[in-house]
Write a protein that holds these residues in place. Structure first.
Motif, PDB file in Angstrom:
ATOM      1  N   MET A  28       0.831  -1.206   0.000  1.00 13.26           N
ATOM      2  CA  MET A  28       0.000   0.000   0.000  1.00 13.26           C
ATOM      3  C   MET A  28       0.866   1.257   0.000  1.00 13.26           C
ATOM      4  SD  MET A  28      -3.131  -1.087  -0.104  1.00 13.26           S
ATOM      5  CE  MET A  28      -2.378  -2.325  -1.193  1.00 13.26           C
ATOM      6  N   LEU A  29       1.972   1.219   0.747  1.00 15.67           N
ATOM      7  CA  LEU A  29       2.892   2.363   0.772  1.00 15.67           C
ATOM      8  C   LEU A  29       3.573   2.555  -0.583  1.00 15.67           C
ATOM      9  CD1 LEU A  29       4.630   1.972   4.251  1.00 15.67           C
ATOM     10  CD2 LEU A  29       3.301   3.946   3.485  1.00 15.67           C
ATOM     11  N   ILE A  30       4.072   1.456  -1.129  1.00 23.21           N
ATOM     12  CA  ILE A  30       4.800   1.523  -2.393  1.00 23.21           C
ATOM     13  C   ILE A  30       3.899   2.000  -3.532  1.00 23.21           C
ATOM     14  CG2 ILE A  30       5.982   0.112  -4.140  1.00 23.21           C
ATOM     15  CD1 ILE A  30       6.952  -1.630  -1.735  1.00 23.21           C
ATOM     16  N   GLU A  59      13.900   1.779  11.189  1.00 23.26           N
ATOM     17  CA  GLU A  59      14.597   2.892  11.849  1.00 23.26           C
ATOM     18  C   GLU A  59      14.427   4.182  11.053  1.00 23.26           C
ATOM     19  OE1 GLU A  59      18.612   1.628  12.340  1.00 23.26           O
ATOM     20  OE2 GLU A  59      18.144   0.188  13.913  1.00 23.26           O
ATOM     21  N   ALA A  60      13.169   4.464  10.685  1.00 19.72           N
ATOM     22  CA  ALA A  60      12.854   5.687   9.944  1.00 19.72           C
ATOM     23  C   ALA A  60      12.003   6.595  10.819  1.00 19.72           C
ATOM     24  CB  ALA A  60      12.096   5.343   8.661  1.00 19.72           C
ATOM     25  N   GLU A  61      12.281   7.897  10.766  1.00 25.58           N
ATOM     26  CA  GLU A  61      11.531   8.852  11.571  1.00 25.58           C
ATOM     27  C   GLU A  61      10.336   9.418  10.806  1.00 25.58           C
ATOM     28  OE1 GLU A  61      14.019  11.850  13.145  1.00 25.58           O
ATOM     29  OE2 GLU A  61      15.318  10.466  14.249  1.00 25.58           O
ATOM     30  N   THR A  62      10.420   9.445   9.494  1.00 21.88           N
ATOM     31  CA  THR A  62       9.339   9.986   8.672  1.00 21.88           C
ATOM     32  C   THR A  62       8.947   8.972   7.602  1.00 21.88           C
ATOM     33  OG1 THR A  62      10.812  10.985   7.030  1.00 21.88           O
ATOM     34  CG2 THR A  62      10.269  12.302   8.994  1.00 21.88           C
ATOM     35  N   ARG A  63       7.801   9.236   6.975  1.00 21.73           N
ATOM     36  CA  ARG A  63       7.371   8.348   5.893  1.00 21.73           C
ATOM     37  C   ARG A  63       8.317   8.455   4.701  1.00 21.73           C
ATOM     38  NH1 ARG A  63       1.015   7.156   5.206  1.00 21.73           N
ATOM     39  NH2 ARG A  63       0.449   7.091   7.398  1.00 21.73           N
ATOM     40  N   PHE A  64       8.861   9.653   4.498  1.00 19.81           N
ATOM     41  CA  PHE A  64       9.799   9.822   3.399  1.00 19.81           C
ATOM     42  C   PHE A  64      11.021   8.929   3.611  1.00 19.81           C
ATOM     43  CE2 PHE A  64      13.544  11.802   1.525  1.00 19.81           C
ATOM     44  CZ  PHE A  64      13.127  11.969   0.199  1.00 19.81           C
ATOM     45  N   GLN A  65      11.547   8.949   4.832  1.00 19.86           N
ATOM     46  CA  GLN A  65      12.689   8.084   5.131  1.00 19.86           C
ATOM     47  C   GLN A  65      12.313   6.616   4.991  1.00 19.86           C
ATOM     48  OE1 GLN A  65      13.618   9.523   9.096  1.00 19.86           O
ATOM     49  NE2 GLN A  65      15.497  10.506   8.351  1.00 19.86           N
ATOM     50  N   LEU A  66      11.103   6.265   5.420  1.00 21.93           N
ATOM     51  CA  LEU A  66      10.640   4.894   5.309  1.00 21.93           C
ATOM     52  C   LEU A  66      10.563   4.476   3.846  1.00 21.93           C
ATOM     53  CD1 LEU A  66       9.457   2.303   6.550  1.00 21.93           C
ATOM     54  CD2 LEU A  66       7.201   3.402   6.533  1.00 21.93           C
ATOM     55  N   GLY A  67       9.980   5.322   3.007  1.00 18.69           N
ATOM     56  CA  GLY A  67       9.879   5.012   1.588  1.00 18.69           C
ATOM     57  C   GLY A  67      11.243   4.896   0.933  1.00 18.69           C
ATOM     58  N   TYR A  68      12.160   5.787   1.304  1.00 18.12           N
ATOM     59  CA  TYR A  68      13.508   5.751   0.739  1.00 18.12           C
ATOM     60  C   TYR A  68      14.213   4.445   1.104  1.00 18.12           C
ATOM     61  CZ  TYR A  68      18.450   6.807   0.062  1.00 18.12           C
ATOM     62  OH  TYR A  68      19.777   6.747  -0.319  1.00 18.12           O
ATOM     63  N   THR A  69      14.087   4.054   2.374  1.00 16.30           N
ATOM     64  CA  THR A  69      14.742   2.823   2.841  1.00 16.30           C
ATOM     65  C   THR A  69      14.163   1.597   2.143  1.00 16.30           C
ATOM     66  OG1 THR A  69      15.147   3.844   4.991  1.00 16.30           O
ATOM     67  CG2 THR A  69      15.302   1.449   4.869  1.00 16.30           C
ATOM     68  N   ILE A  70      12.857   1.564   2.018  1.00 15.14           N
ATOM     69  CA  ILE A  70      12.210   0.436   1.352  1.00 15.14           C
ATOM     70  C   ILE A  70      12.684   0.323  -0.087  1.00 15.14           C
ATOM     71  CG2 ILE A  70       9.983  -0.413   0.480  1.00 15.14           C
ATOM     72  CD1 ILE A  70       8.708   0.741   3.031  1.00 15.14           C
ATOM     73  N   GLY A  71      12.739   1.484  -0.769  1.00 16.69           N
ATOM     74  CA  GLY A  71      13.196   1.482  -2.164  1.00 16.69           C
ATOM     75  C   GLY A  71      14.651   1.060  -2.270  1.00 16.69           C
ATOM     76  N   ARG A  72      15.498   1.544  -1.360  1.00 15.09           N
ATOM     77  CA  ARG A  72      16.931   1.237  -1.413  1.00 15.09           C
ATOM     78  C   ARG A  72      17.177  -0.250  -1.200  1.00 15.09           C
ATOM     79  NH1 ARG A  72      20.609   0.894   2.524  1.00 15.09           N
ATOM     80  NH2 ARG A  72      19.176   1.781   4.071  1.00 15.09           N
TER      81      ARG A  72
END
Length: 344
Positions: free
Chosen positions: A276-278, A309-322
């Motif tokens: 759902m996030l992706i 270990e993400a503080e924001t959704r942006f960081q979460l999305g970036y980590t998932i993509g990476r």
């Protein structure tokens, strides 16, 4: 005594009862009282009391005197009860007669003017489905997305579905994993599985569907949730059954509380939250797809932030993509216990 109707009761409650109480309280009412003479305001009330036997004329005192109501009550109520029994029996006979017609209608090929699709609007849906279920001879398949169903409808469903099972028909039902948290749904599942029904849950969102004896399916209209479509086209019904069977094979038994199953469910909900996030769905849409409340869905997101270990959704999305995570990975039975979304 003839059976009395609603109009008679209205007069009895509005005027006759008060007149009777007056006669009882005073020990009698003079027959020359202007109120009870023809044209008087209580004439109809006195005539009713007299006809019912609640008052008698005393020729010695020229008064109307009251009688014991217990001796009259049975004479009034018994004809009503008898008539009610006759009406119930007659309605039962008519229901059986129409049952033959309904059975013939649903079994026969539909005229070309109607086609294989019937559109049901709002209040007509429940009676139509109840009729189908009552005629089910072999198997009923149902898909019920989300767990927040009306408790009254679930209660009615217990009676309807247990009657089907006790006739010897089979029943299989699919829910989403989130239904496992709903106490009303758990009570319903306990009642039907006790009688042989099978219930499983799935991570994915799906539309509501009922299939009776693999000959007719009822699905919601894509444009209006208050409209349902009854499908009798064999090829379409067969396709819907195939979709159900594929989903059934991947689903988890509702009644299973084994640790491995619960871990798999948690892992599946975690993966769907990632999807759902992706895919960029909004929180309300994502929560609906998972069959949970927006608050619960927000908890799933918080679990993922902590996991990555993400503080924001942006960081979460970036980590998932990476990390190359797609949300379509197979559940690892050994690692499922580490999933953040609790499916229990």
């Amino acid at each position: 005594m003839e059976a009395l109707g609603p109009q008679d009761r209205a007069l009895f409650e509005s005027a006759s009862t008060q007149l009777y109480e007056e006669i009882v309280g005073s020990g009698g009412l003079a027959d020359g009282d202007a109120r009870i003479l023809p044209g008087g305001e209580l004439h109809a009330a006195l005539e009713q009391l007299r006809a019912m036997g609640l008052v008698q004329h005393d020729n010695d005192t020229n008064t109307w005197v009251a009688e014991d109501p217990h001796t009259v009550q049975a004479r009034v109520i018994s004809p009503l009860s008898t008539e009610g029994s006759k009406l119930l029996e007659e309605s039962s006979q008519w229901a059986e007669a129409f049952g033959v017609l309904n059975h013939a209608w649903r079994r026969a090929p539909q005229p070309s003017s109607h086609g294989p699709f019937t559109y049901l609007h709002e209040h007509a849906i429940a009676p139509f489905i109840a009729g189908l279920v009552s005629e089910c001879e072999d198997e009923m398949l149902t898909a019920q997305p989300q767990s927040g169903r009306n408790p009254r409808l679930l209660s009615d469903g217990v009676l309807r579905d247990t009657a089907l099972l006790e006739r010897g028909a089979r029943m299989r039902t699919l829910y989403q994993h989130s239904a496992r948290r709903n106490s009303t749904t758990r009570e319903y599942v306990a009642a039907v599985t006790e009688r042989g029904a099978e219930v499983r849950t799935l991570d994915e969102f799906f539309n509501r569907m009922i299939v009776i004896d693999r000959r007719v399916a009822v699905i919601p209209s894509p444009n209006d949730l208050k409209v349902a479509i009854a499908v009798r086209e064999p090829s379409v019904v067969a396709y819907l059954v195939d979709v159900f069977e594929r989903s059934w094979e991947r689903a988890r038994p509702f009644t299973s509380r084994e640790a491995a199953v619960m871990k798999d469910i948690a892992a599946e909900q975690r993966l769907m939250t990632l999807r759902m996030l992706i895919e960029g769905h909004s929180d309300p849409v994502s929560a609906k797809r998972l069959g949970v409340s927006p608050r619960t869905y927000a908890g799933y997101i918080a679990d993922l932030k902590e996991e990555f270990e993400a503080e924001t959704r942006f960081q979460l999305g970036y980590t998932i993509g990476r990390l190359g995570i797609s949300g379509t990975e197979q559940v690892d039975h050994d690692d499922a216990g580490e999933a953040g979304a609790d499916g229990a």
